[in-house]
Structures are given as structure tokens and as C-alpha cells.
Write a protein that holds these residues in place. Structure first.
Motif, PDB file in Angstrom:
ATOM      1  N   SER A 183       0.882  -1.141   0.019  1.00 50.40           N
ATOM      2  CA  SER A 183      -0.133   0.003   0.162  1.00 50.40           C
ATOM      3  C   SER A 183       0.925   1.193   0.014  1.00 50.40           C
ATOM      4  N   LYS A 184       1.942   1.270   0.810  1.00 48.70           N
ATOM      5  CA  LYS A 184       3.007   2.319   0.865  1.00 48.70           C
ATOM      6  C   LYS A 184       3.565   2.455  -0.455  1.00 48.70           C
ATOM      7  N   VAL A 185       4.026   1.380  -1.119  1.00 41.31           N
ATOM      8  CA  VAL A 185       4.706   1.378  -2.183  1.00 41.31           C
ATOM      9  C   VAL A 185       3.925   1.993  -3.523  1.00 41.31           C
ATOM     10  N   THR A 186       2.703   1.660  -3.505  1.00 40.51           N
ATOM     11  CA  THR A 186       1.820   2.058  -4.553  1.00 40.51           C
ATOM     12  C   THR A 186       1.651   3.399  -4.441  1.00 40.51           C
ATOM     13  N   GLU A 187       1.508   3.735  -3.017  1.00 41.95           N
ATOM     14  CA  GLU A 187       1.309   5.177  -3.106  1.00 41.95           C
ATOM     15  C   GLU A 187       2.406   6.089  -3.404  1.00 41.95           C
ATOM     16  N   MET A 188       3.444   5.569  -2.981  1.00 43.14           N
ATOM     17  CA  MET A 188       4.739   6.310  -3.392  1.00 43.14           C
ATOM     18  C   MET A 188       4.664   6.507  -4.999  1.00 43.14           C
ATOM     19  N   LEU A 189       4.197   5.451  -5.593  1.00 44.40           N
ATOM     20  CA  LEU A 189       4.255   5.345  -7.063  1.00 44.40           C
ATOM     21  C   LEU A 189       3.359   6.247  -7.772  1.00 44.40           C
ATOM     22  N   GLN A 190       2.183   6.555  -7.093  1.00 40.66           N
ATOM     23  CA  GLN A 190       1.124   7.384  -7.454  1.00 40.66           C
ATOM     24  C   GLN A 190       1.776   8.944  -7.114  1.00 40.66           C
ATOM     25  N   ASP A 191       2.371   9.170  -6.359  1.00 39.55           N
ATOM     26  CA  ASP A 191       2.754  10.291  -5.800  1.00 39.55           C
ATOM     27  C   ASP A 191       4.226  10.903  -6.945  1.00 39.55           C
ATOM     28  N   SER A 192       4.905   9.920  -6.946  1.00 39.30           N
ATOM     29  CA  SER A 192       6.169   9.921  -7.824  1.00 39.30           C
ATOM     30  C   SER A 192       6.183   9.928  -9.464  1.00 39.30           C
ATOM     31  N   GLY A 249     -14.905   4.912 -10.120  1.00 40.94           N
ATOM     32  CA  GLY A 249     -14.740   4.553  -8.797  1.00 40.94           C
ATOM     33  C   GLY A 249     -14.544   3.043  -8.603  1.00 40.94           C
ATOM     34  N   ARG A 250     -14.770   2.150  -9.575  1.00 42.25           N
ATOM     35  CA  ARG A 250     -14.722   0.740  -9.472  1.00 42.25           C
ATOM     36  C   ARG A 250     -13.275   0.103  -9.784  1.00 42.25           C
ATOM     37  N   LYS A 251     -12.405   0.436  -8.738  1.00 38.53           N
ATOM     38  CA  LYS A 251     -11.283   0.170  -9.122  1.00 38.53           C
ATOM     39  C   LYS A 251     -10.597  -1.388  -8.819  1.00 38.53           C
ATOM     40  N   VAL A 252     -11.599  -1.983  -8.252  1.00 40.37           N
ATOM     41  CA  VAL A 252     -11.265  -3.497  -7.997  1.00 40.37           C
ATOM     42  C   VAL A 252     -11.975  -4.249  -9.105  1.00 40.37           C
ATOM     43  N   VAL A 253     -11.091  -5.238  -9.664  1.00 38.38           N
ATOM     44  CA  VAL A 253     -11.733  -5.943 -10.775  1.00 38.38           C
ATOM     45  C   VAL A 253     -11.281  -7.541 -10.490  1.00 38.38           C
ATOM     46  N   ALA A 254     -12.149  -8.430 -11.322  1.00 38.90           N
ATOM     47  CA  ALA A 254     -12.090  -9.827 -11.029  1.00 38.90           C
ATOM     48  C   ALA A 254     -11.408 -10.545 -11.976  1.00 38.90           C
ATOM     49  N   ALA A 255     -10.696 -11.636 -11.953  1.00 41.39           N
ATOM     50  CA  ALA A 255     -10.260 -12.242 -13.055  1.00 41.39           C
ATOM     51  C   ALA A 255     -10.892 -13.720 -13.197  1.00 41.39           C
ATOM     52  N   TYR A 256     -11.004 -14.455 -14.435  1.00 45.42           N
ATOM     53  CA  TYR A 256     -11.452 -15.750 -14.455  1.00 45.42           C
ATOM     54  C   TYR A 256     -10.495 -16.229 -15.619  1.00 45.42           C
ATOM     55  N   CYS A 267      -5.724  -9.225   3.996  1.00 44.79           N
ATOM     56  CA  CYS A 267      -6.600  -9.049   2.647  1.00 44.79           C
ATOM     57  C   CYS A 267      -7.590  -8.187   2.592  1.00 44.79           C
ATOM     58  N   THR A 268      -8.357  -7.924   3.453  1.00 42.32           N
ATOM     59  CA  THR A 268      -9.227  -7.133   3.315  1.00 42.32           C
ATOM     60  C   THR A 268      -8.807  -5.700   3.524  1.00 42.32           C
ATOM     61  N   VAL A 269      -7.980  -5.348   4.440  1.00 42.44           N
ATOM     62  CA  VAL A 269      -7.286  -3.862   4.672  1.00 42.44           C
ATOM     63  C   VAL A 269      -6.516  -3.609   3.325  1.00 42.44           C
ATOM     64  N   GLY A 270      -5.709  -4.692   2.772  1.00 47.98           N
ATOM     65  CA  GLY A 270      -4.904  -4.539   1.901  1.00 47.98           C
ATOM     66  C   GLY A 270      -5.663  -4.068   0.673  1.00 47.98           C
ATOM     67  N   THR A 271      -6.757  -4.824   0.315  1.00 49.78           N
ATOM     68  CA  THR A 271      -7.681  -4.599  -0.900  1.00 49.78           C
ATOM     69  C   THR A 271      -7.975  -3.142  -0.957  1.00 49.78           C
ATOM     70  N   VAL A 272      -8.439  -2.515   0.115  1.00 50.95           N
ATOM     71  CA  VAL A 272      -8.992  -1.191   0.153  1.00 50.95           C
ATOM     72  C   VAL A 272      -7.714  -0.037  -0.271  1.00 50.95           C
ATOM     73  N   HIS A 273      -6.520  -0.203   0.407  1.00 53.22           N
ATOM     74  CA  HIS A 273      -5.508   0.443   0.310  1.00 53.22           C
ATOM     75  C   HIS A 273      -4.952   0.258  -0.996  1.00 53.22           C
ATOM     76  N   LEU A 274      -4.825  -0.927  -1.577  1.00 53.40           N
ATOM     77  CA  LEU A 274      -4.109  -1.062  -2.874  1.00 53.40           C
ATOM     78  C   LEU A 274      -5.019  -0.694  -4.138  1.00 53.40           C
ATOM     79  N   ALA A 275      -6.419  -0.730  -3.814  1.00 56.43           N
ATOM     80  CA  ALA A 275      -7.001  -0.318  -4.920  1.00 56.43           C
ATOM     81  C   ALA A 275      -7.218   1.212  -4.614  1.00 56.43           C
ATOM     82  N   ARG A 276      -6.959   1.988  -3.657  1.00 51.38           N
ATOM     83  CA  ARG A 276      -7.346   3.411  -3.658  1.00 51.38           C
ATOM     84  C   ARG A 276      -5.830   3.935  -4.416  1.00 51.38           C
TER      85      ARG A 276
END
Length: 583
Positions: free
Chosen positions: A247-256, A368-375, A287-296
Motif C-alpha cells: 500500500s505504501k509502495v503504490t502510494e509512492m508510485l502514485q505520487d512520484s 470508482g470501481r477500481k477492483v476487478v475480478a479475473a477468470y 487481505c481486506t485492509v490491503g484490498t482497500v488501500h491497494l485499490a485506492r
């Protein structure tokens, strides 16, 4: 028209992500050509991925050309075994003559970790290949003096049966890595019960100080040499503390790297060894907390797991009709997910007419639907000599793919967007060829027409994007032989029953059909995650697992709002609404 090279930097965060990544890079390596008469790293097949998207060209100290992944892999202490963190491409190889010190030298060598049969064979082939290159073609060495080593391993087609010897992901990695690729987090251990990176908060706290500086340095190194960086693909463990680090790595990527695509794949194994109810509870929380932060923090977030469910409720692992994999073996389950990921990531890696990362995200992550599912259908059940139309005609009652994100597929045909990829039909016909004088069973004239018509019969009003590539995923050793006897060597179904007592062939390639979806089914899935995590008794957790209850409650609210985005009456504004859920 051919697209310019749009480079991608890959980040692998966590031990299971590196398991999947090792298989995935082996698949990429198997499609490359190291023939010096051909541009290094470029396959002659026109519809295969553009290797320069993922790989970078370099040079050893001896002047040999190298081709290594544009990759940053992070793991904990004790996770490498035989793999050297700095690699072996750019050192003098123990040659004392390369040392400039004039004084006396004392060399201490530690006994190396024993290698499995595959790594021993690879070492022997690399030694032979390097000797051949040095004597016949100085100046070119493909993978740092081992240009033909991996290409020699493939024709062997040996089933190494590494199920009992694979302990870590480097035990089956075929390729060489750049010295700036591997980062080891020494505060936490891979083995034992002490100093394990188990909690989201622990991972969040890691990205500071020296680790942050090291990551920024590596990112700048890979990014600054890109001509046109399209973005980052992030493979991140979400069941342990790496979900917080991710979550912190993706936040840094988003900012930088504003404006670049960040496609995040959240990975979770089917099971952990020595698991307990409390550990399972922590896995669910991560898993749950990570899903929220990583999607954001990502352009989109896609969970990938064969667990069947991310909740603590018992559920059977995902099964496939023509696979015989052992879900408890990370070596097996990661191979299945890597094969799926090879198709899922194909659209933005193609040599011709590729779809940039940002466009892939815009196709699926709307309002805002940033979570997707794979099949995925792994392998896609296509009979040798038959057509795509015939294969799909045998699947009229249900789609051939199975969930790869623990999210059951909608049964009512509702979907907001879908990206379907089919690869590996090489040598097969796409449309049906009727006998002379017979009426064609279908007026469709191309593979895209056939596949689009088939998908639309299940999702009649869903926006659909398609990508077809004839080249299959090449399954070079040591990819595990987890395929049923119903498949031939190319991964197609036998057109006729093999003679009795015939040994099953080693499957060297496989057709794969995958789908990325955004739809109401994800709303139900996210709501179930919310209910499950809301029911947890946090007092059962050690304090280190959850430091701030207020932040946890805020995450729960964000998850509730995220689930609302997938309701049929939702809109982009609803995703930021604070009104109570009226379910």
C-alpha cells in the motif's frame, strides 16, 4: 501500425508474489530469442509480446550483452537460498586477477547451499554455453555469457519433478537478474516463528529510512533509462504484512509517477503451513485492509488466488477440468496463476497494436470501481485440429473459465466492462470450415467475431474488449507437469483416445482464455468482505497486528463505500458518499 516500445517496470512484493513472478518470468524467457542474427530478446513471431517492454539490455564487465528483467523483487531474510542478491552477471566471477589491490589477499568461502537437479543442469549448460560463446562469438552473450543456456534447457523437455525440493522461488528461476533487482528486508525472517512479517501495520511501517532510499534509487535507475515508461505492474502478497508495504509502495508510485499506469495484482496462496485460527484471522484482516488501500493507490486492483474464498469460511480451492495440480504446493498454485497472468497482462505487452496500461485501466475501472475480478480457462479446452467456433460451441451451457479472484461470476449477465484475452491457438482454425456444398454453421468471419459473439450470448449488454494472440505460453522446464492425460504435447485435447499404456507426453505449451471483469458481482464480494471483517473480535489479535483502531474503522467505511460503487444504481458520486448502507 506498430506501437513504440512502452516499457513496464515490475515490482514483486512478498514470497508468494515472487513464486508467481519466477514462473511468469520463466514463461517470458521461453518466448525470447537469443540468436545473435536476430535482435536480442525479440521473437520472430509477430503477435507475441514485445520483450523490450519487460526486459532491459545491459553489458557485463567483460563486454558481453545481457538481457535482464526490468524488475524490483522484495522479500525477507532467508528467502533466496542459492540466489545471490547481487546476481552474478557483473562481478569478476572470483577471478583474483581482476582485483587491483597490491597487498596480500585472504579469501573465505562459505559452503554453498545444495542445488536441485534443475539448477545443476542449468549451471552445467551455462558453463558450456559461455565457453562456446567466448570461443566463437566474442562480444555477444545473451544472458551474460549464457546466451544459449536456457534455449538448450527447453529442448531437453525433462520433467524435473521438483515438488519435493522447491523451498523458495529461486529454486526454479531460469533467468539471471540485474544487481539492482533483489531487495532483502533483514528485519523479518522467512523461516521460523520469530520476526515474521505478518501484519499490515508492520509492512506499512517498513517503507522509510534505508529501505525507502533503496527502493527510490532502484526505481530511478530503471525508469530513467526508459524511452516511454507506460507504468508499473505490481505483484503483492495481500495475506501478510506485505499488503501494508504494498500500500505504501503504490502510494509512492502514485505520487512520484503521476499519469503512469499502476496495475496491481494482489496474490494469496491457497494455504499456509502451520496455520492456526488466529493466523487465519490475521490473513483475512490483511487481505481486506490491503484490498482497500491497494485499490485506492492503483489504476486498478485485481486479487488473484485459487483459495475459493478470502474469508475464513471453509471453501474448496479452484479446480480446472484438465489440471491435476496440488493446491497446497506453492510451486503448483503459483504456476497456475502465472499461466493466467501471462494472458491477463498480454494486452499492454503486445508488439503490434498493444493497449497501453492507462487504457486497460480506463476500460475496467470506471466510476470508482477500481477492483476487478479475473477468470480463466487453464488450459482452454480446444481439440487438436478443431476450430475456435467448435470449441466454444461445446461450452454453450456455461462459460469455460473459473474464478481466479475468489469472486463468483454473475449469473444474470450483468457486467460494467470486460477484457477477454485468448492466446495459444497456433495452428488451429478460428472459424468453422463447412464441407463443400454445406451451409456454414456461422456467418462470422474472424476469430474476434466468433469470440465476441460467444461472450455476448452470456453478457448481452456488456462493453467488451478482445485480444487474440496465436502464440501459446511456452512451458519450458521446470514448469510443473500438472496437466491431465486428456491433453497432447501442445496443450490441446486429444482428437482421439491415445492407445492404452501410452506414456502421457510432456506438455510444452498451453492455450489460455482469460477475462478481467468489473460488475455487480464484485459489489456482493466486497460486501461479504466487509461483513466478515466487521464480525472479527480484534481483542484476539496481538497489539502489533492492529495499532490504530480509528484507522481500522475508517478502512471499514472505505470498504463499504467501495462496495456501493458496484450497485446498479451507483454512480461516481456515490463512491464518496457517507450515507448509511441501506442493504
Amino acid at each position: 501500425m506498430s506501437n513504440p516500445c512502452r516499457e513496464v517496470i515490475t515490482l514483486q512484493l512478498g514470497h508468494y508474489s515472487n513464486f508467481v513472478g519466477a514462473h511468469w518470468w520463466n514463461l517470458q524467457d521461453a518466448t525470447l530469442s537469443y540468436d545473435p542474427d536476430v535482435l536480442p530478446g525479440v521473437s520472430p513471431e509477430v503477435d507475441v509480446p514485445h520483450s523490450d517492454v519487460l526486459f532491459r539490455e545491459g553489458q557485463t564487465l567483460g563486454g558481453h550483452v545481457t538481457y535482464t528483467p526490468r524488475l524490483i523483487a522484495m522479500d525477507v531474510n532467508g528467502s533466496l537460498r542459492t540466489l545471490r542478491q547481487e546476481g552474478c552477471l557483473y562481478d569478476p566471477g572470483g577471478d583474483i586477477s581482476a582485483v587491483t589491490w597490491d597487498g596480500s589477499l585472504m579469501i573465505h568461502k562459505e559452503s554453498p547451499t545444495a542445488k536441485n537437479s534443475f539448477l545443476e543442469d542449468l549451471d552445467n549448460l551455462e558453463t558450456l554455453a559461455e565457453a562456446d560463446v567466448n570461443s566463437s562469438q566474442p562480444g555477444y552473450s545473451g544472458l551474460g555469457g549464457v546466451a544459449s543456456a536456457t534455449s538448450q534447457v527447453s529442448p531437453i523437455q525433462k520433467d524435473y519433478k521438483l515438488e519435493g525440493s522447491v523451498k523458495v522461488w529461486s529454486d526454479f528461476l531460469r533467468i539471471h537478474l540485474h544487481p539492482r533487482t533483489v531487495s532483502v528486508i533483514h528485519q523479518y525472517n522467512h523461516d521460523g516463528e520469530a520476526h515474521r512479517l505478518r501484519a499490515f501495520d508492520q509492512g506499512e511501517a517498513l517503507l522509510q529510512g534505508l529501505l525507502l532510499e533503496e527502493l527510490e534509487d532502484k526505481l530511478h535507475f530503471f525508469a530513467e533509462e526508459c524511452d516511454y515508461l507506460q507504468g508499473f505492474q505490481v505483484l503483492c502478497d495481500i495475506s501478510d504484512g506485505f499488503s501494508g508495504l504494498g500500500s505504501k509502495v503504490t502510494e509512492m508510485l502514485q505520487d512520484s509517477y503521476s499519469g503512469k499506469g499502476i496495475l496491481t495484482w494482489g496474490l494469496s496462496p491457497v494455504s499456509y503451513s502451520n496455520s492456526t485460527p488466529v493466523k487465519e484471522l490475521c490473513h483475512q484482516l490483511n487481505c481486506t485492509v490491503g484490498t482497500v488501500h491497494l485499490a485506492r493507490n492503483s489504476s486498478f486492483f485485481c486479487p488473484l488466488s485459487l483459495r475459493g474464498s478470502l474469508s475464513r469460511k471453509h471453501s474448496s480451492p479452484t479446480t480446472f477440468p484438465h489440471l491435476t495440480y496440488d493446491p497446497s504446493l506453492w510451486y503448483h498454485s503459483s504456476a497456475v496463476l502465472a499461466l493466467a497472468l501471462d494472458a491477463l497482462t498480454l494486452p499492454y505487452r503486445m508488439r503490434n497494436n498493444s493497449t497501453p496500461m492507462y487504457q486497460v485501466a480506463e476500460t475496467l475501472a470506471v466510476s470508482g470501481r477500481k477492483v476487478v475480478a479475473a477468470y480463466g480457462a487453464i488450459p482452454f479446452p480446444m481439440m487438436q485440429g478443431a476450430s475456435l467456433f467448435d470449441a466454444l460451441s461445446s461450452c454453450t451451457d456455461a462459460l469455460p473459465w473459473k474464478p481466479l479472484s475468489t469472486c463468483p461470476e454473475a449469473t444474470d449477465g450483468r457486467c460494467y466492462g470486460q477484457l477477454v484475452t485468448l492466446k495459444g491457438f497456433e495452428g488451429q482454425r478460428l472459424t468453422s470450415s463447412p464441407a463443400p456444398g454445406c451451409v456454414p454453421p456461422s456467418p462470422l468471419h474472424s476469430g474476434e467475431d466468433v469470440l465476441a459473439s460467444y461472450i455476448s450470448s452470456f453478457y448481452p449488454s456488456c462493453p467488451l474488449a478482445l485480444r487474440l494472440a496465436s502464440a501459446p505460453s511456452r512451458l519450458s522446464p521446470p514448469f510443473p507437469q500438472i496437466f491431465s492425460e486428456s491433453l497432447d504435447a501442445r496443450g490441446f485435447l486429444h482428437s482421439q483416445q491415445p492407445p492404452p499404456n501410452t506414456a502421457a507426453p510432456l506438455v510444452s505449451s498451453a492455450p489460455v482464455l482469460t477475462s478481467l471483469q468489473s460488475g455487480p458481482a464484485l459489489g456482493s464480494w466486497l460486501t461479504e468482505l466487509h461483513r466478515g471483517i466487521s464480525a472479527l473480535d480484534l481483542r484476539r489479535l496481538a497489539p502489533s497486528y492492529l495499532s490504530e483502531i480509528s484507522e481500522y474503522q475508517e478502512t471499514l467505511e472505505q470498504l463499504r463505500v467501495l462496495a456501493q460503487c458496484y450497485r446498479d444504481d451507483s454512480s461516481g458520486a456515490m463512491c464518496s458518499s457517507e450515507e448509511d448502507d441501506d442493504d
